[in-house]
Design a protein around this motif. Sequence first.
Motif, PDB file in Angstrom:
ATOM      1  N   VAL A  39       0.865  -1.176   0.000  1.00 32.04           N
ATOM      2  CA  VAL A  39       0.000   0.000   0.000  1.00 32.04           C
ATOM      3  C   VAL A  39       0.905   1.231   0.000  1.00 32.04           C
ATOM      4  O   VAL A  39       1.573   1.522   0.999  1.00 32.04           O
ATOM      5  N   VAL A  40       0.938   1.930  -1.120  1.00 25.90           N
ATOM      6  CA  VAL A  40       1.959   2.954  -1.355  1.00 25.90           C
ATOM      7  C   VAL A  40       1.363   4.359  -1.325  1.00 25.90           C
ATOM      8  O   VAL A  40       0.446   4.681  -2.088  1.00 25.90           O
ATOM      9  N   ALA A  41       1.897   5.199  -0.457  1.00 22.50           N
ATOM     10  CA  ALA A  41       1.506   6.605  -0.432  1.00 22.50           C
ATOM     11  C   ALA A  41       2.216   7.344  -1.558  1.00 22.50           C
ATOM     12  O   ALA A  41       3.401   7.125  -1.813  1.00 22.50           O
ATOM     13  N   THR A  42       1.484   8.210  -2.248  1.00 23.29           N
ATOM     14  CA  THR A  42       2.052   9.000  -3.336  1.00 23.29           C
ATOM     15  C   THR A  42       1.879  10.489  -3.023  1.00 23.29           C
ATOM     16  O   THR A  42       1.087  10.862  -2.159  1.00 23.29           O
ATOM     17  N   PRO A  43       2.595  11.377  -3.715  1.00 18.14           N
ATOM     18  CA  PRO A  43       2.522  12.809  -3.403  1.00 18.14           C
ATOM     19  C   PRO A  43       1.114  13.368  -3.513  1.00 18.14           C
ATOM     20  O   PRO A  43       0.317  12.930  -4.346  1.00 18.14           O
ATOM     21  N   ILE A  44       0.812  14.373  -2.679  1.00 19.27           N
ATOM     22  CA  ILE A  44      -0.480  15.048  -2.750  1.00 19.27           C
ATOM     23  C   ILE A  44      -0.389  16.317  -3.588  1.00 19.27           C
ATOM     24  O   ILE A  44      -1.374  17.040  -3.731  1.00 19.27           O
ATOM     25  N   GLY A  45       0.767  16.576  -4.155  1.00 21.01           N
ATOM     26  CA  GLY A  45       0.915  17.758  -4.989  1.00 21.01           C
ATOM     27  C   GLY A  45       2.324  17.939  -5.498  1.00 21.01           C
ATOM     28  O   GLY A  45       2.554  18.117  -6.690  1.00 21.01           O
ATOM     29  N   ASN A  46       3.282  17.857  -4.597  1.00 23.15           N
ATOM     30  CA  ASN A  46       4.681  18.088  -4.955  1.00 23.15           C
ATOM     31  C   ASN A  46       5.364  16.747  -5.208  1.00 23.15           C
ATOM     32  O   ASN A  46       5.496  15.926  -4.303  1.00 23.15           O
ATOM     33  N   LEU A  47       5.808  16.527  -6.441  1.00 23.96           N
ATOM     34  CA  LEU A  47       6.412  15.244  -6.797  1.00 23.96           C
ATOM     35  C   LEU A  47       7.643  14.917  -5.968  1.00 23.96           C
ATOM     36  O   LEU A  47       7.957  13.743  -5.763  1.00 23.96           O
ATOM     37  N   ALA A  48       8.333  15.938  -5.492  1.00 23.24           N
ATOM     38  CA  ALA A  48       9.543  15.701  -4.716  1.00 23.24           C
ATOM     39  C   ALA A  48       9.264  15.019  -3.392  1.00 23.24           C
ATOM     40  O   ALA A  48      10.191  14.581  -2.707  1.00 23.24           O
ATOM     41  N   ASP A  49       7.982  14.923  -3.007  1.00 24.19           N
ATOM     42  CA  ASP A  49       7.630  14.259  -1.754  1.00 24.19           C
ATOM     43  C   ASP A  49       7.543  12.742  -1.886  1.00 24.19           C
ATOM     44  O   ASP A  49       7.302  12.059  -0.891  1.00 24.19           O
ATOM     45  N   VAL A  50       7.713  12.203  -3.070  1.00 25.05           N
ATOM     46  CA  VAL A  50       7.677  10.754  -3.225  1.00 25.05           C
ATOM     47  C   VAL A  50       8.882  10.149  -2.508  1.00 25.05           C
ATOM     48  O   VAL A  50       9.974  10.722  -2.508  1.00 25.05           O
ATOM     49  N   THR A  51       8.703   8.996  -1.870  1.00 30.22           N
ATOM     50  CA  THR A  51       9.801   8.396  -1.117  1.00 30.22           C
ATOM     51  C   THR A  51      10.639   7.482  -2.011  1.00 30.22           C
ATOM     52  O   THR A  51      10.173   6.979  -3.042  1.00 30.22           O
ATOM     53  N   LEU A  52      11.858   7.230  -1.590  1.00 36.81           N
ATOM     54  CA  LEU A  52      12.733   6.334  -2.345  1.00 36.81           C
ATOM     55  C   LEU A  52      12.161   4.921  -2.396  1.00 36.81           C
ATOM     56  O   LEU A  52      12.223   4.244  -3.421  1.00 36.81           O
ATOM     57  N   ARG A  53      11.586   4.470  -1.281  1.00 42.53           N
ATOM     58  CA  ARG A  53      11.026   3.117  -1.265  1.00 42.53           C
ATOM     59  C   ARG A  53       9.815   3.013  -2.186  1.00 42.53           C
ATOM     60  O   ARG A  53       9.608   1.993  -2.841  1.00 42.53           O
ATOM     61  N   ALA A  54       9.008   4.087  -2.236  1.00 42.59           N
ATOM     62  CA  ALA A  54       7.871   4.083  -3.149  1.00 42.59           C
ATOM     63  C   ALA A  54       8.338   3.980  -4.596  1.00 42.59           C
ATOM     64  O   ALA A  54       7.779   3.213  -5.392  1.00 42.59           O
TER      65      ALA A  54
END
Length: 313
Positions: A39-54
């Motif tokens: 279950v993967v969380a993705t950015p709510i607006g800013n792409l730079a918030d994506v995690t390395l593990r995601a």
Amino acid sequence: MSVPAPESMPIGKSSFQHALETARAAAGAQHYPAGALYVVATPIGNLADVTLRALHVLATVDAIACEDTRHTQQLLRAVGIDRAGNELMALHEHNEAEAAQAVITRLQAGQRVAYVSDAGTPAVSDPGARLVAAVRAQGLRTIPLPGASSVTCALSAAGVTGDGGFVFTGFLPNKSGERGAAVQSLAKESRAVVLLEAPHRITALAEALSALGVRPVTVARELTKQFEQIATLPCNQLPAWLAADPQRQRGEFALVLHPADQETGADTDDRVLRLLLAELPLKTAVKLAAEITGQPRNNLYQHALQLRDDAKG
């Protein structure tokens, strides 16, 4: 919550090449069990918030279940991940039960499947909860990948104090009467309350919340995006604040209703009852006080009797 629009994704595909390489180096050596739902969380607006593990998981799983395959494909391409269309599965609120079975079939065959909603953390006011429940009911593993969440993002900027924690309520009912009743049920909530709202309904929500008077509310709009706006003001000023600038009614909203002041609330209820008793018969005063304050009529009736007896004594 809606997927970030293209204009809020300013980072080019090439900008993520190093991030993908870093993701492989940082997360690639970790254990990723087969036959598990990620279950993967993705950015709510800013792409730079994506995690390395995601990034690593989305690039390597056997399939990705998505709230909207078009939105997810847009996100994947923006971060430099190429997935074939047949590797994406639609799983949204209208087909979640049926699509969950297709995911389970893949998991039982030993595949790794990721699930993403359009933006943010799945299964929190977004689809995904039924999927997770169905997967767990089959004895299969669910692995959460934490990340962006409008709920915690708004709370962190609201400056809510106290030790009572918070309540996540999400979207209030569509119908005005039900929405008003829901707001009244929050009137005496001693904890902070997090609400979510879409732009086409934010005015109606503001009108409903205005009934809470001077109780503070933090409005967080377009979180993590270029035109992010966060403001704290009394609930009864929220409709005017929105109307003052049409831009304030655009974008996705997360609102933090600050904890009710219990002592002030009790004093207000007592004052309302006393004023009504001075002008009306006891039963009528109690009935109106219950409608105004939201307090149980029986409690107000007993208090009214005590006030009447005290006045006689």
